[in-house]
Design an enzyme around this catalytic site. Structure first.
Site, mmCIF file in Angstrom:
data_model
loop_
_atom_site.group_PDB
_atom_site.id
_atom_site.type_symbol
_atom_site.label_atom_id
_atom_site.label_comp_id
_atom_site.label_asym_id
_atom_site.label_seq_id
_atom_site.Cartn_x
_atom_site.Cartn_y
_atom_site.Cartn_z
ATOM 1 N N HIS A 1 0.825 -1.216 0.000
ATOM 2 C CA HIS A 1 0.000 0.000 0.000
ATOM 3 C C HIS A 1 0.863 1.271 0.000
ATOM 4 C CE1 HIS A 1 1.054 0.695 4.195
ATOM 5 N NE2 HIS A 1 0.965 -0.614 4.327
ATOM 6 N N GLU B 1 1.827 5.188 1.342
ATOM 7 C CA GLU B 1 2.122 5.644 2.714
ATOM 8 C C GLU B 1 0.825 5.782 3.526
ATOM 9 O OE1 GLU B 1 4.870 9.166 4.321
ATOM 10 O OE2 GLU B 1 2.826 9.836 3.848
ATOM 11 N N TRP C 1 0.009 6.047 9.794
ATOM 12 C CA TRP C 1 0.951 5.535 10.814
ATOM 13 C C TRP C 1 2.337 5.264 10.228
ATOM 14 C CZ3 TRP C 1 -1.350 2.101 15.268
ATOM 15 C CH2 TRP C 1 -2.273 2.886 15.986
ATOM 16 N N ARG D 1 -5.914 0.540 4.025
ATOM 17 C CA ARG D 1 -4.769 1.135 3.326
ATOM 18 C C ARG D 1 -4.416 0.351 2.061
ATOM 19 N NH1 ARG D 1 -3.084 -1.187 8.180
ATOM 20 N NH2 ARG D 1 -1.105 -2.315 8.313
ATOM 21 N N GLU E 1 -1.568 -7.305 7.048
ATOM 22 C CA GLU E 1 -0.224 -7.091 7.587
ATOM 23 C C GLU E 1 0.046 -8.096 8.714
ATOM 24 O OE1 GLU E 1 2.721 -6.714 7.504
ATOM 25 O OE2 GLU E 1 3.010 -4.555 7.217
ATOM 26 N N HIS F 1 0.566 -9.193 12.303
ATOM 27 C CA HIS F 1 0.079 -8.578 13.532
ATOM 28 C C HIS F 1 1.277 -8.180 14.387
ATOM 29 C CE1 HIS F 1 -2.101 -7.838 17.212
ATOM 30 N NE2 HIS F 1 -3.248 -7.996 16.567
ATOM 31 N N HIS G 1 0.692 -5.755 2.065
ATOM 32 C CA HIS G 1 1.420 -5.069 3.140
ATOM 33 C C HIS G 1 2.879 -5.511 3.162
ATOM 34 C CE1 HIS G 1 -2.473 -3.779 4.857
ATOM 35 N NE2 HIS G 1 -2.883 -4.887 4.266
ATOM 36 N N ASN H 1 4.854 -6.857 5.362
ATOM 37 C CA ASN H 1 5.240 -8.183 5.868
ATOM 38 C C ASN H 1 4.425 -9.330 5.287
ATOM 39 O OD1 ASN H 1 7.481 -7.499 7.717
ATOM 40 N ND2 ASN H 1 5.884 -6.197 8.605
HETATM 41 O O1 3PG Z 1 2.770 -2.693 10.378
HETATM 42 C C1 3PG Z 1 3.615 -1.811 10.176
HETATM 43 O O2 3PG Z 1 4.073 -1.073 11.064
HETATM 44 C C2 3PG Z 1 4.136 -1.586 8.772
HETATM 45 O O3 3PG Z 1 3.150 -1.761 7.889
HETATM 46 C C3 3PG Z 1 5.275 -2.521 8.463
HETATM 47 O O4 3PG Z 1 6.221 -2.233 9.365
HETATM 48 P P1 3PG Z 1 7.734 -2.759 9.398
HETATM 49 O O5 3PG Z 1 8.414 -2.310 8.135
HETATM 50 O O6 3PG Z 1 8.270 -2.065 10.627
HETATM 51 O O7 3PG Z 1 7.678 -4.242 9.564
#
Ligand code: 3PG
Length: 248
Positions: free
Chosen positions: A9, A11, A14, A60, A87, A89, A182, A184
């Site tokens: 996604h 920006e 958060w 997002r 994403e 968790h 996402h 991850n």
């Molecule tokens: O969930 C999050 O904070 C981000 O989407 C991915 O974060 P990271 O790059 O810190 O794993």
């Protein structure tokens, strides 16, 4: 040969605040909206078209897909929303600032929480208002399927069945697909596709809003992959993601 497009996604609010997000359902920033639209332009210019889209149940990624498809004049594209593409968790870290967390616990500990394969952050307590129990979008799930924290290994264990059960069969059936997901959940998918080791996955970062093309052979093994768009901007965005977990 099959060609699929993976995209993180744009920006989010958060991301801008540099907060651990995970399953928190935050929206895109203005920059994120522009990134999603730009991705659509780049895909269109490169001659891409799709038959089917996959995304998560988090806005997002959903909105990124909508905006990308709007730019491609493909708002009609069938979309499958699958919670398994959510994403990773982030447990009790959700909501905390990444740099402040690194200042408190050290850059190395935050790197372990962000990038190690099998070390999850502390879980949310069962009675924490940030849990996803009771959220109607997860109503069809067993309580045990709704995480209180995850490491990347846990994320792989839910992303892989989504790939095996629905995404891979669609690709084999000749559907041209795009996955809007996402950082991850895409790292989990890429780890599996490219056979990246548990140690090497630590170094893989995914930038926001950049279409990543995977060319796959008849067995869905990757032949090659590449980002579309401005390569130096993509490299800078990758480095920026890697640095988000540092105290300074
Ligand atoms: O969930 C999050 O904070 C981000 O989407 C991915 O974060 P990271 O790059 O810190 O794993």
């Amino acid at each position: 040969m099959y060609k699929i497009v993976l995209m993180r996604h744009g920006e989010s609010t958060w991301n801008l605040d540099n907060r651990f997000t995970g399953w928190t359902d935050v929206d895109l920033t203005e920059k994120g909206i522009a990134e999603a639209r730009q991705a659509g332009k780049v895909l269109k210019e490169a001659g891409f078209s799709f038959d089917l889209a996959y995304t998560s149940v988090l806005k997002r990624a959903i909105r990124t897909l909508w905006l990308t498809m709007d730019e491609m004049d493909m708002m009609w594209l069938p979309v499958i929303n699958d919670w398994r593409l959510n994403e990773r968790h982030y447990g009790a870290l959700q909501g905390l600032n990444k740099s402040e967390t690194a200042a408190k616990y050290g850059d190395e500990q935050v790197l372990v929480w962000r990038r190690s394969y099998d070390t999850p952050p502390n879980p949310l307590p069962e009675n924490d208002p940030r849990t996803s129990f009771g959220d109607p979008r997860y109503a069809g799930l067993q309580r045990s399927q709704i995480p209180l924290t995850e490491c990347l290994k846990d994320t792989v264990e839910r992303v892989m069945p989504a790939w095996d059960d629905t995404i891979a069969p669609a690709i084999r059936a000749g559907k041209r697909i795009i996955i809007s997901a996402h950082g991850n959940s895409l790292r989990a998918l890429i780890k599996m596709l490219d056979g990246i080791s548990d140690a090497d996955i630590v170094g893989l970062n995914i930038p926001n809003g950049q279409p990543l093309v995977y060319e796959l052979d008849a067995d869905l093994k990757p032949i090659k992959h590449y980002y579309l768009g401005d390569q130096s901007a993509i490299e800078a965005a990758l480095q920026a993601v890697a640095s988000q977990g540092k105290a300074k």
